[in-house]
Design a protein around this motif. Structure first.
Motif, PDB file in Angstrom:
ATOM      1  N   ILE A  22      -3.485  -1.976  -9.768  1.00 48.67           N
ATOM      2  CA  ILE A  22      -4.006  -1.525  -8.478  1.00 48.67           C
ATOM      3  C   ILE A  22      -5.334  -2.211  -8.206  1.00 48.67           C
ATOM      4  CG2 ILE A  22      -4.830   0.472  -7.183  1.00 48.67           C
ATOM      5  CD1 ILE A  22      -2.653   2.076  -8.681  1.00 48.67           C
ATOM      6  N   TRP A  81      -4.744   9.852  -1.672  1.00 53.31           N
ATOM      7  CA  TRP A  81      -5.213   8.566  -2.172  1.00 53.31           C
ATOM      8  C   TRP A  81      -4.332   7.438  -1.647  1.00 53.31           C
ATOM      9  CZ3 TRP A  81      -9.513   7.569  -5.048  1.00 53.31           C
ATOM     10  CH2 TRP A  81     -10.204   8.691  -5.525  1.00 53.31           C
ATOM     11  N   THR A  82      -4.968   6.388  -1.157  1.00 58.01           N
ATOM     12  CA  THR A  82      -4.271   5.176  -0.738  1.00 58.01           C
ATOM     13  C   THR A  82      -4.533   4.103  -1.785  1.00 58.01           C
ATOM     14  OG1 THR A  82      -4.574   5.759   1.585  1.00 58.01           O
ATOM     15  CG2 THR A  82      -3.989   3.480   1.102  1.00 58.01           C
ATOM     16  N   HIS A  83      -3.458   3.482  -2.247  1.00 61.64           N
ATOM     17  CA  HIS A  83      -3.535   2.454  -3.281  1.00 61.64           C
ATOM     18  C   HIS A  83      -3.020   1.133  -2.719  1.00 61.64           C
ATOM     19  CE1 HIS A  83      -3.097   6.390  -5.218  1.00 61.64           C
ATOM     20  NE2 HIS A  83      -3.803   5.885  -6.222  1.00 61.64           N
ATOM     21  N   HIS A  84      -3.658   0.028  -3.100  1.00 59.49           N
ATOM     22  CA  HIS A  84      -3.273  -1.302  -2.619  1.00 59.49           C
ATOM     23  C   HIS A  84      -3.042  -2.213  -3.823  1.00 59.49           C
ATOM     24  CE1 HIS A  84      -4.698  -0.030   1.354  1.00 59.49           C
ATOM     25  NE2 HIS A  84      -5.794   0.402   0.744  1.00 59.49           N
ATOM     26  N   SER A 110       0.852  -1.190   0.000  1.00 58.85           N
ATOM     27  CA  SER A 110       0.000   0.000   0.000  1.00 58.85           C
ATOM     28  C   SER A 110       0.885   1.235   0.000  1.00 58.85           C
ATOM     29  CB  SER A 110      -0.899   0.011   1.234  1.00 58.85           C
ATOM     30  OG  SER A 110      -1.673  -1.166   1.287  1.00 58.85           O
ATOM     31  N   SER A 128      -8.238   1.403  -4.542  1.00 63.08           N
ATOM     32  CA  SER A 128      -7.758   2.738  -4.192  1.00 63.08           C
ATOM     33  C   SER A 128      -8.890   3.474  -3.492  1.00 63.08           C
ATOM     34  CB  SER A 128      -7.262   3.503  -5.424  1.00 63.08           C
ATOM     35  OG  SER A 128      -8.273   3.597  -6.387  1.00 63.08           O
ATOM     36  N   LYS A 170      -5.019   9.977  -7.654  1.00 62.63           N
ATOM     37  CA  LYS A 170      -5.368   8.586  -7.905  1.00 62.63           C
ATOM     38  C   LYS A 170      -4.571   8.074  -9.101  1.00 62.63           C
ATOM     39  CE  LYS A 170      -9.249   5.478  -8.683  1.00 62.63           C
ATOM     40  NZ  LYS A 170     -10.695   5.349  -8.824  1.00 62.63           N
ATOM     41  N   GLU A 190      -9.843   7.395  -1.273  1.00 62.55           N
ATOM     42  CA  GLU A 190      -9.463   8.760  -0.924  1.00 62.55           C
ATOM     43  C   GLU A 190      -9.962   9.053   0.501  1.00 62.55           C
ATOM     44  OE1 GLU A 190      -9.560  13.171  -3.021  1.00 62.55           O
ATOM     45  OE2 GLU A 190     -11.254  11.827  -3.326  1.00 62.55           O
TER      46      GLU A 190
END
Length: 130
Positions: free
Chosen positions: A88, A99-102, A76, A91, A82, A93
């Motif tokens: 990804i 923005w958090t992305h996994h 992450s 994701s 984004k 917000e």
């Protein structure tokens, strides 16, 4: 101190030892490509930070179980925008313009320049937060 960290990391991966090489590859690249990184091992994640956390490794559920490989880690990272990529998995917000992305990683070659570019960008973004 490093020996203690290694033991804590081994404990984190105790039930998922097949995923440890994935983590080791990621950690090695982060430490060699991003300066001044602090690693914190917690119960549910291993976080990488400079001034603030910019990336972490976990076993978070980002896909249905039937769609998950037998061995994986979830990487992450947080950015001010984004990222649109088929890599990804999720994701979100959680705060405006944060923005958090996994991304689910199941093969060592998935720890590639594209992923590291996002993580480096996340480290810069994190260091600039107020």
């Amino acid at each position: 101190m490093q020996m203690q960290m290694d033991e804590r990391i081994l404990l984190f991966f105790e039930k998922n030892m097949d995923a440890l090489p994935l983590y080791e590859q990621l950690e090695q690249r982060i430490l060699s490509e991003i300066g001044e990184v602090c690693i914190k091992v917690q119960k549910t994640q291993i976080s990488f930070s400079n001034k603030y956390m910019f990336s972490c490794v976990s076993f978070a559920r980002v896909r249905k179980k039937k769609d998950c490989p037998s061995s994986y880690i979830v990487v992450s990272f947080g950015l001010g925008h984004k990222v649109e990529s088929p890599r990804i998995d999720v994701s979100a917000e959680p705060y405006p313009n944060r923005w958090t992305h996994h991304i689910l990683i199941s093969e060592p070659d998935e720890v590639d320049d594209e992923l590291m570019g996002w993580i480096k960008e996340a480290a810069i973004f994190s260091a600039g937060k107020r």
